[in-house]
Design a protein around this motif. Structure first.
Motif: not given
Lengths: 254, 156
Positions: B48-50, B80, B83, B110, B112-113, B115, B136
């Motif tokens: 999960n990447v933001l 990936c 979001d 949520k 994230y892995d 950001i 994170s």
């Protein structure tokens, strides 16, 4: 005859311009998006360039927002401010310009002036837009109707340097029209105008501005890539190189 | 204009070169993010990447010519799940596009892995490092393109 202005395209460029003109002239704002017209009529500018108070001020000045071509038929100066997006192969998409020229061509009358503000490569106004206007209207360029060009220089989000506070380059298809176009903008642009010698010169002047920005950004980006491979922090380099605060904003603009 | 110039038989090397460098930045940033994630033992596929910021510059809602979408595409190619959040964007303006736009992640649960701060909105500058850490997973990977957060994992 009184100058009556129709602004075509009510986005980042057209709306602030229409608002500025509405103080002194009879102005109509045209956009093909009905939702945009509905929002403006309720005071909302989605681009956030104008505040609700300013949109309402335009309405109070008598400005009409419309998506109906018939409502702009009775005007004599048409200012086209539609976007010219670039596709992935750097080719400009002239569709909005051509479509809006078709619309204006349908309502064009003798002695009208059509001024373009969209960013284009030199020659587009006279070689692409004018033929469309001629075909749709049946009128002859520089005999029946005339053109002008004045590149938009709006910096989205900048509330300090708004449209009337940025010097405006102007041009016209004949010396007389050039003076008329220049005087029209001069009457609202407090930062002044620069009358260019031809429409092509004015078109090229805007291209220089954009290109210079691209090249400046690329230089910093390339240096950042080099420094990154060397393990040097580019932010620190720029702080050291420009201690007087040359803008860090030029560092990587995506 | 480069298109017209080439049509006229002139190849504008400097201008095209500049354009190429600028267009290549998105890929570089995505690759750099992936490298940092691997270094921090993150599994890439399904990560999960933001992405913070979608506009072409800070503090305005203008997404025309924004290259942020290229970063998202690139990360998507690595598998990936991205979001995107931008407080300046009206969801209505971007919903027809094929991306996941979320409301304020700092008010959600949520994690994230990685950001990536792409745009230097004032709202992002006001965030503390601890707030980024709060959204994170363990060992935050904080990629800071705009130099606005203290001691990021990597910044350009």
């Amino acid at each position: 005859m009184d100058t009556k202005i129709a602004v075509i395209g009510l986005g980042y460029v057209g709306l602030p311009l229409a608002h500025a003109f509405s103080v002194k002239y009879e102005v109509v704002g045209f956009d093909i998006a009905q939702w945009c017209i509905d929002e403006l009529n309720s005071g909302i500018d989605r681009t956030l360039e104008l505040s609700e108070a300013q949109v309402k001020e335009s309405l109070a000045n008598g400005m009409v927002f419309t998506a109906d071509l018939n409502e702009i038929a009775d005007y004599n100066v048409y200012i086209v401010t539609v976007p010219t997006p670039i596709d992935r192969s750097n080719r400009p998409d002239l569709t909005p310009l051509i479509k809006s020229s078709e619309s204006v061509g349908k309502v064009l009358k003798k002695d009208d002036i059509v001024i373009y503000e969209s960013t284009v490569y030199p020659g587009v106004t006279e070689e692409v837009c004018v033929p469309v206007l001629e075909e749709m209207s049946g009128l002859k360029f520089n005999e029946d109707f005339y053109c002008g060009y004045s590149p938009e220089r709006i910096n989205p989000g900048d509330k300090e340097h708004t449209v009337t506070k940025i010097l405006k380059v102007t041009a016209g298809s004949t010396p007389e029209i050039a003076t008329m176009v220049d005087n029209l903008y001069k009457s609202i642009i407090t930062a002044g105008t620069h009358l260019a010698s031809s429409i092509k010169v004015a078109e090229a002047s805007k291209v220089i501005e954009n290109t210079q920005k691209d090249v400046n950004i690329a230089l910093i980006n390339e240096l950042a890539l080099i420094f990154d491979t060397m393990g040097i922090d580019t932010n620190e380099v720029i702080e050291a190189a420009a201690p007087n605060g040359t803008s860090l904003n030029s560092l990587l603009v995506l | 204009m480069t298109y017209k110039a080439q049509e006229m038989g002139y190849k504008p090397n400097l201008i095209l070169g500049a354009r190429q460098i600028n267009n290549g930045m998105s890929k570089y940033i995505a690759e750099r993010t992936i490298k940092e994630m691997i270094t921090h033992d993150k599994k890439i596929k399904g990560a999960n990447v933001l992405v913070l910021g979608l506009t072409f510059k800070e503090d305005c809602p203008d997404i025309r010519n924004s290259k942020v979408f290229d970063i998202i595409d690139e990360l998507g190619d690595y598998g990936c799940s991205v979001d995107a959040y931008d407080p300046w964007i009206d969801k209505k303006d971007v919903e027809q596009q094929n991306y996941t736009f979320i409301t304020d992640p700092f008010k959600a649960d949520k994690k994230y892995d990685a950001i990536i701060i792409v745009v230097g909105h004032k709202a992002f500058k006001e965030l503390k490092r601890s707030e980024f850490e709060g959204v994170s997973t363990a060992e935050p990977v904080l990629i800071d393109i705009k130099g606005i957060v203290e001691s990021p994992t990597w910044r350009l």
